[in-house]
Design a protein around this motif. Sequence first.
Motif, PDB file in Angstrom:
ATOM      1  N   THR A 463      59.876  74.431  -7.015  1.00 51.02           N
ATOM      2  CA  THR A 463      61.104  73.883  -7.588  1.00 51.02           C
ATOM      3  C   THR A 463      61.779  72.890  -6.653  1.00 51.02           C
ATOM      4  N   HIS A 464      61.572  73.053  -5.330  1.00 53.85           N
ATOM      5  CA  HIS A 464      62.200  72.172  -4.347  1.00 53.85           C
ATOM      6  C   HIS A 464      61.134  71.712  -3.341  1.00 53.85           C
ATOM      7  N   LEU A 465      60.949  70.387  -3.269  1.00 53.19           N
ATOM      8  CA  LEU A 465      59.914  69.784  -2.439  1.00 53.19           C
ATOM      9  C   LEU A 465      60.579  68.966  -1.333  1.00 53.19           C
ATOM     10  N   TYR A 466      60.274  69.308  -0.068  1.00 54.17           N
ATOM     11  CA  TYR A 466      60.856  68.615   1.086  1.00 54.17           C
ATOM     12  C   TYR A 466      59.745  67.923   1.865  1.00 54.17           C
ATOM     13  N   LEU A 467      59.941  66.630   2.144  1.00 54.86           N
ATOM     14  CA  LEU A 467      58.925  65.814   2.786  1.00 54.86           C
ATOM     15  C   LEU A 467      59.469  65.210   4.081  1.00 54.86           C
ATOM     16  N   PHE A 468      58.727  65.373   5.169  1.00 50.64           N
ATOM     17  CA  PHE A 468      59.077  64.760   6.459  1.00 50.64           C
ATOM     18  C   PHE A 468      57.941  63.829   6.854  1.00 50.64           C
ATOM     19  N   ALA A 469      58.241  62.533   6.997  1.00 53.18           N
ATOM     20  CA  ALA A 469      57.217  61.545   7.315  1.00 53.18           C
ATOM     21  C   ALA A 469      57.677  60.661   8.463  1.00 53.18           C
ATOM     22  N   ALA A 470      56.718  60.288   9.315  1.00 52.32           N
ATOM     23  CA  ALA A 470      57.002  59.362  10.415  1.00 52.32           C
ATOM     24  C   ALA A 470      56.008  58.215  10.342  1.00 52.32           C
ATOM     25  N   GLY A 471      56.514  56.980  10.237  1.00 52.88           N
ATOM     26  CA  GLY A 471      55.640  55.805  10.203  1.00 52.88           C
ATOM     27  C   GLY A 471      54.681  55.842   9.029  1.00 52.88           C
ATOM     28  N   GLY A 487      54.840  63.990 -13.171  1.00 53.35           N
ATOM     29  CA  GLY A 487      53.892  64.925 -13.736  1.00 53.35           C
ATOM     30  C   GLY A 487      54.234  66.391 -13.606  1.00 53.35           C
ATOM     31  N   LEU A 488      55.272  66.723 -12.834  1.00 50.79           N
ATOM     32  CA  LEU A 488      55.576  68.129 -12.584  1.00 50.79           C
ATOM     33  C   LEU A 488      57.037  68.412 -12.941  1.00 50.79           C
ATOM     34  N   ASP A 489      57.250  68.880 -14.133  1.00 47.82           N
ATOM     35  CA  ASP A 489      58.615  69.149 -14.598  1.00 47.82           C
ATOM     36  C   ASP A 489      59.244  70.324 -13.854  1.00 47.82           C
ATOM     37  N   SER A 490      58.418  71.168 -13.224  1.00 44.60           N
ATOM     38  CA  SER A 490      58.965  72.336 -12.535  1.00 44.60           C
ATOM     39  C   SER A 490      59.740  71.953 -11.282  1.00 44.60           C
ATOM     40  N   ILE A 491      59.435  70.782 -10.696  1.00 42.07           N
ATOM     41  CA  ILE A 491      60.115  70.361  -9.460  1.00 42.07           C
ATOM     42  C   ILE A 491      61.462  69.740  -9.808  1.00 42.07           C
TER      43      ILE A 491
END
Length: 592
Positions: A463-471, A487-491
């Motif tokens: 339900t909750h997606l957290y993304l950490f990206a560098a460069g 494509g993902l209604d659950s998120i």
Amino acid sequence: MMSNNSSEDSDEDEIEENGVRGKYFSIVTSFFSGFPEFIRNWSCFRRVAMLNVPSQSFPAVGSQQRVAPAGQSSRNKVVLKPGHSLMDWIRVAKSGRDLTGLRGRVLDVTEEELQKHNTREDCWTCIRGMVYNVSPYMDYHPGGEEELMKAAGIDGTKLFDQVHRWVNYESMLKECLVGRMAVKATTVMKAQSAKKENITQLNGVAPPPPTSLLPPASLNLSSSLPPLATLPLVPPKDVRPSYDWFQTDVTVNIVVYTKRKLPNSGCSTVDLQDDVLRVEVHLGKMSYMLHLRLAQKVEQRVAVQTSCAVGKIQVSIHKLVKEKWAELGEPMEFHDSLFKRKDRDIFYRECVLVSKTEVTHDTWLFRLQLPSGTAMHVPVGKHIYLKILIQDTEVVKPYTPVEETLVPATQDTTLETDDIFLMIKVYPDGVLTPHLNKLNIGDHLSVSSPGGPFSFRLLREVTHLYLFAAGTGFTPMARVIRLALQGLDSIRKTKLMFFNRQERDILWRSELDSLAAKDKRLQVEYVLSEPCDRWTGRKGRIGASMLTDFLVKPEGSKVLVCVCGPSAFTELTVGLVRQQGFSEEEIHAFQG
């Protein structure tokens, strides 16, 4: 939609880890699929045998190429002395110096002899049956002297595979080759005797003599393996894939029955070149392959239809001559075989560079066109390898494809291309990227089949997606974001924290801002380590204080945290996320 996507690995345990059934299939598959290789290598069994079976997983658990979900520590690269880069080593290897100390001799090395060479100044190691003097390479090794010394005087295959088995060591160390391991004939015969005994126990009868194990000259409708029902340990359910074929006047059609549900895309790769057909079906951790030299000439194009719900894949090929075939073709190496994917050799095909678009001041979007005889789709979160020959040395590096754009002009997925898009930052002092930057439109690149541990299963019910990206660690996040929003209604919420040095380094910033403005489920925060005076956003580097208000876990939610960037960034971030109370199952680290 999620039921199909998340089923990628759902049935693999039925083959791999289900008690007697798993053991049964492992023995039968490895025995019968190894017959062609068994016969071809029979003449050398008296003298030489490999000491280890190579592992094909990349990156390996605990390697400096990735951090596992558990967050275990990974090894950092050492700082090399000036003049000790990979290109410097290539120049040393091509200088004509005697790097083995043997003046051109090639030895058969016994285990006793190998064990004598275990010091910094005299360090031999064995990789897949071949012995190398790695002493001259010590100061050039990115992992440092300590890592190489772990394999001093012993078989280092397993250690090598755990860190960077995808590196072409044969090319890099060819001038350091001492010789091959010599194994006593009695050892080889004991191994063969044990293998025969295992098969005898399985079937209740002795196996046929080696001369009867040759594959048939041609292949008809039936599988090359005997019916499993004739063997005593028949599992209650035959979960091994099978295939059949049929034809019309103009087409030949091969049908693979996987006997499980399939993801919507990326479950197979098909390559047709010079009338040789290679079909690999990806079934979670397993790989099923058909490999045939077709009986007649065909056009250099294929069409693939996948019925996900019933697990059926149909490959259609057009004949050059309208006539009936009496047989499908001649089986080649590993035809009709089922292996773990990590045990498959990496397969490459030649792609064409069709365009190159500037993304930032030092980052480009490369568009690669697959050959006409290839049908391949890289699933979200998977990577491919690029392989290039530079000064007679094969250089290989993994890249995660992106889409052509982050914000599609239409929701019609039928308009999407099968071309591969790679967002690559060019480093002036790099080994591979300066060469890529010099390629002209129309030049060729070797591209592997897709791989990597990411699976749609990770997104099941998130339900909750957290993304950490560098460069350029943003590249796997780009397709994950598109999937989450389209494509993902659950998120219900997707949040990206994107770290860069300066404002000009932010990849696809305008597209990220546009997407966030259109869809309130997406929130993007930029963090700069070297901001200008007018920057009003977050500043600094990743720290616990940043995560406190960014990572929110509402009651009843299911959370996934994804991390990608340089090794040090990934390891630190995973550790900080774990300190916030997130479990191993809630964290996925992409390779950096």
